[in-house]
Structures are given as structure tokens and as C-alpha cells.
Scaffold this active site. Sequence first.
Site, PDB file in Angstrom:
ATOM      1  N   PHE A  22       8.008   7.639 -25.633  1.00 24.58           N
ATOM      2  CA  PHE A  22       8.539   6.462 -24.941  1.00 24.58           C
ATOM      3  C   PHE A  22       7.737   6.307 -23.636  1.00 24.58           C
ATOM      4  O   PHE A  22       7.543   7.269 -22.900  1.00 24.58           O
ATOM      5  CB  PHE A  22      10.022   6.700 -24.615  1.00 24.58           C
ATOM      6  CG  PHE A  22      10.839   5.450 -24.536  1.00 24.58           C
ATOM      7  CD1 PHE A  22      11.639   5.048 -25.594  1.00 24.58           C
ATOM      8  CD2 PHE A  22      10.825   4.678 -23.383  1.00 24.58           C
ATOM      9  CE1 PHE A  22      12.402   3.897 -25.518  1.00 24.58           C
ATOM     10  CE2 PHE A  22      11.584   3.520 -23.296  1.00 24.58           C
ATOM     11  CZ  PHE A  22      12.374   3.132 -24.363  1.00 24.58           C
ATOM     12  N   ALA A  56      12.913  10.949 -23.543  1.00 29.34           N
ATOM     13  CA  ALA A  56      13.450  11.951 -22.624  1.00 29.34           C
ATOM     14  C   ALA A  56      14.725  12.594 -23.169  1.00 29.34           C
ATOM     15  O   ALA A  56      14.983  13.779 -22.949  1.00 29.34           O
ATOM     16  CB  ALA A  56      13.729  11.303 -21.266  1.00 29.34           C
ATOM     17  N   GLU A  58      15.452  13.531 -26.077  1.00 27.12           N
ATOM     18  CA  GLU A  58      15.169  14.613 -27.035  1.00 27.12           C
ATOM     19  C   GLU A  58      14.535  15.837 -26.375  1.00 27.12           C
ATOM     20  O   GLU A  58      14.355  16.873 -27.019  1.00 27.12           O
ATOM     21  CB  GLU A  58      14.248  14.096 -28.149  1.00 27.12           C
ATOM     22  CG  GLU A  58      14.929  13.224 -29.198  1.00 27.12           C
ATOM     23  CD  GLU A  58      15.257  11.817 -28.727  1.00 27.12           C
ATOM     24  OE1 GLU A  58      14.569  11.328 -27.806  1.00 27.12           O
ATOM     25  OE2 GLU A  58      16.206  11.212 -29.258  1.00 27.12           O
ATOM     26  N   ALA A  80       8.614   9.299 -18.793  1.00 21.38           N
ATOM     27  CA  ALA A  80       9.067   8.330 -17.782  1.00 21.38           C
ATOM     28  C   ALA A  80      10.317   7.617 -18.277  1.00 21.38           C
ATOM     29  O   ALA A  80      10.345   7.124 -19.414  1.00 21.38           O
ATOM     30  CB  ALA A  80       7.968   7.309 -17.509  1.00 21.38           C
ATOM     31  N   ILE A  82      12.354   4.451 -17.279  1.00 20.48           N
ATOM     32  CA  ILE A  82      12.197   3.252 -16.437  1.00 20.48           C
ATOM     33  C   ILE A  82      13.426   2.359 -16.613  1.00 20.48           C
ATOM     34  O   ILE A  82      13.869   2.105 -17.745  1.00 20.48           O
ATOM     35  CB  ILE A  82      10.897   2.503 -16.794  1.00 20.48           C
ATOM     36  CG1 ILE A  82       9.699   3.450 -16.579  1.00 20.48           C
ATOM     37  CG2 ILE A  82      10.754   1.244 -15.940  1.00 20.48           C
ATOM     38  CD1 ILE A  82       8.343   2.858 -16.901  1.00 20.48           C
ATOM     39  N   THR A  86      20.101  -2.762 -18.952  1.00 17.36           N
ATOM     40  CA  THR A  86      21.428  -2.162 -19.116  1.00 17.36           C
ATOM     41  C   THR A  86      21.448  -0.807 -18.404  1.00 17.36           C
ATOM     42  O   THR A  86      20.484  -0.438 -17.744  1.00 17.36           O
ATOM     43  CB  THR A  86      21.733  -1.949 -20.612  1.00 17.36           C
ATOM     44  OG1 THR A  86      20.836  -0.932 -21.100  1.00 17.36           O
ATOM     45  CG2 THR A  86      21.541  -3.227 -21.412  1.00 17.36           C
ATOM     46  N   HIS A  88      21.558   2.020 -19.971  1.00 14.78           N
ATOM     47  CA  HIS A  88      21.096   3.023 -20.941  1.00 14.78           C
ATOM     48  C   HIS A  88      20.226   4.100 -20.269  1.00 14.78           C
ATOM     49  O   HIS A  88      20.410   5.301 -20.496  1.00 14.78           O
ATOM     50  CB  HIS A  88      20.309   2.311 -22.045  1.00 14.78           C
ATOM     51  CG  HIS A  88      19.844   3.207 -23.144  1.00 14.78           C
ATOM     52  ND1 HIS A  88      20.675   3.704 -24.125  1.00 14.78           N
ATOM     53  CD2 HIS A  88      18.609   3.704 -23.428  1.00 14.78           C
ATOM     54  CE1 HIS A  88      19.978   4.459 -24.946  1.00 14.78           C
ATOM     55  NE2 HIS A  88      18.726   4.478 -24.552  1.00 14.78           N
ATOM     56  N   PHE A 113      10.251  19.737 -14.176  1.00 14.45           N
ATOM     57  CA  PHE A 113      10.770  18.396 -14.462  1.00 14.45           C
ATOM     58  C   PHE A 113       9.732  17.349 -14.053  1.00 14.45           C
ATOM     59  O   PHE A 113       9.701  16.894 -12.916  1.00 14.45           O
ATOM     60  CB  PHE A 113      12.091  18.191 -13.723  1.00 14.45           C
ATOM     61  CG  PHE A 113      12.820  16.943 -14.115  1.00 14.45           C
ATOM     62  CD1 PHE A 113      13.246  16.751 -15.417  1.00 14.45           C
ATOM     63  CD2 PHE A 113      13.081  15.942 -13.181  1.00 14.45           C
ATOM     64  CE1 PHE A 113      13.925  15.593 -15.792  1.00 14.45           C
ATOM     65  CE2 PHE A 113      13.754  14.781 -13.546  1.00 14.45           C
ATOM     66  CZ  PHE A 113      14.177  14.608 -14.851  1.00 14.45           C
ATOM     67  N   ARG A 127       2.706   6.855  -9.765  1.00  8.81           N
ATOM     68  CA  ARG A 127       2.959   8.306  -9.798  1.00  8.81           C
ATOM     69  C   ARG A 127       2.253   8.996 -10.961  1.00  8.81           C
ATOM     70  O   ARG A 127       2.449  10.180 -11.185  1.00  8.81           O
ATOM     71  CB  ARG A 127       4.473   8.544  -9.869  1.00  8.81           C
ATOM     72  CG  ARG A 127       5.150   8.203  -8.557  1.00  8.81           C
ATOM     73  CD  ARG A 127       6.626   7.899  -8.681  1.00  8.81           C
ATOM     74  NE  ARG A 127       7.178   7.577  -7.364  1.00  8.81           N
ATOM     75  CZ  ARG A 127       7.001   6.403  -6.726  1.00  8.81           C
ATOM     76  NH1 ARG A 127       6.315   5.432  -7.299  1.00  8.81           N
ATOM     77  NH2 ARG A 127       7.525   6.214  -5.528  1.00  8.81           N
TER      78      ARG A 127
HETATM   79  N1  INI Z   1      13.436   7.260 -23.271  1.00 14.94           N
HETATM   80  C1  INI Z   1      12.527   7.513 -22.306  1.00 14.94           C
HETATM   81  O1  INI Z   1      11.829   8.535 -22.365  1.00 14.94           O
HETATM   82  N2  INI Z   1      12.389   6.657 -21.270  1.00 14.94           N
HETATM   83  C2  INI Z   1      13.139   5.513 -21.163  1.00 14.94           C
HETATM   84  O2  INI Z   1      12.931   4.752 -20.185  1.00 14.94           O
HETATM   85  C3  INI Z   1      14.098   5.229 -22.153  1.00 14.94           C
HETATM   86  N3  INI Z   1      14.927   4.059 -22.046  1.00 14.94           N
HETATM   87  O3  INI Z   1      14.967   3.433 -20.974  1.00 14.94           O
HETATM   88  O4  INI Z   1      15.600   3.686 -22.991  1.00 14.94           O
HETATM   89  C4  INI Z   1      14.224   6.134 -23.237  1.00 14.94           C
HETATM   90  N4  INI Z   1      15.095   5.907 -24.241  1.00 14.94           N
HETATM   91  C5  INI Z   1      15.005   6.546 -25.520  1.00 14.94           C
HETATM   92  C6  INI Z   1      15.742   7.878 -25.548  1.00 14.94           C
HETATM   93  O5  INI Z   1      15.046   8.869 -24.818  1.00 14.94           O
HETATM   94  C7  INI Z   1      15.896   8.376 -26.984  1.00 14.94           C
HETATM   95  O6  INI Z   1      14.639   8.635 -27.541  1.00 14.94           O
HETATM   96  C8  INI Z   1      16.656   7.400 -27.876  1.00 14.94           C
HETATM   97  O7  INI Z   1      17.883   7.019 -27.278  1.00 14.94           O
HETATM   98  C9  INI Z   1      16.971   8.035 -29.262  1.00 14.94           C
HETATM   99  O8  INI Z   1      17.746   9.222 -29.139  1.00 14.94           O
END
Ligand code: INI
Length: 162
Positions: A22, A56, A58, A80, A82, A86, A88, A113, A127
Amino acid sequence: MKIIQGNMIGTGLRFAIIASRFNELITSKLIEGAKDALMRHDVRHQDIDIYWVPGAWEQPVVAKEIALGGKYDAIITLGAVIKGDTTHHEYVAGEASKGLALVGLEHRIPVAFGILTCDNLEQALMRAGSKAGNKGADAALSALETANLLKEVRSDRGGNEA
Ligand code: INI
């Protein structure tokens, strides 16, 4: 007075990098920073392994499994989170940071981290190798220092027992 600290010599140390797909544009720059920092401190290329995860969220479960294997001196988590439209991202960043902290404590291994938590892509890019440095490199150096510090703490108390 005794001062105990970790040196910055990476010879013979092994590192696992966990990288989120991601926001891969950012993650790939953090990986480059982390690898460069480690190799400048004499970590061998073959002593750095990279594990890709979807995001993140996982990272903790994979970090835990890696820690259980006992193969590495430290784990470096990169990615990252971001801010979106929402809330989430708040759950993702919150649980990732809590989970990763727990893995380090439970398994007595440094878990650096290096997951950025930003309001927007521009902040993340700053960054990831531009104006605000490279947080992947910073995380890698923290992992290296803490891995060596743990060796010192353990040898100071005469072993690695619980
Ligand atoms: N995962 C990220 O690593 N960064 C994000 O910004 C992010 N947002 O914003 O949704 C994100 N979502 C996915 C999450 O880590 C899982 O892979 C997903 O929910 C499936 O379990």
C-alpha cells in the site's frame, strides 16, 4: 558510572525488512534508504531480507512470525499510512503501531517503526528521501543501534536467559 550503549557496527547482523505494498511509491523509497543505511554500516547485502505485506495492518502478524523464527537481530517495518476521507487510516495506523510494539516486547527483538503516518502524499514524499530526510534510513539505524544495545545489556547481565 557505567554507560551502556549500542554501537553502529553492522558486521554479522541480520535484518528483516517488512514492506507494505500500500503506497508502494513511498515504501520503495524507504526501502532504498534503509538498505543504504545498513550497508554503509557494514551489513552485508545477503543479510537483509525483505518481506512484502499488503498494508500496515498486516505488518504485526508477519513481524510476529518472523520474530518467532529467531533468524534476525532486528526487524524494520516500512510503509505509509496516509489520511483518507474516512477514519479507516486511524484504525490501520493505531493497530499497526500497537501490534508492532507488542511483538518487540514479547519476542525481545528490536522492531523499528518506519511506517509514516501522514496527512497527505506530499508529507510522505518529504520523509521518503527528500526535504525531511529518509525515515527508512532512520528506522534502519535505530534497529541497528538497538540490536547492538540489546547484545550489550544481555552480556552485561551475563547471558540471554529470561
Ligand atoms: N494500509 C496502509 O499501509 N496505508 C494506508 O494508508 C492504508 N489506508 O489508508 O487504508 C492502508 N490500508 C490497508 C490495510 O493496511 C490493510 O491492508 C487492509 O485493510 C486489508 O486488511
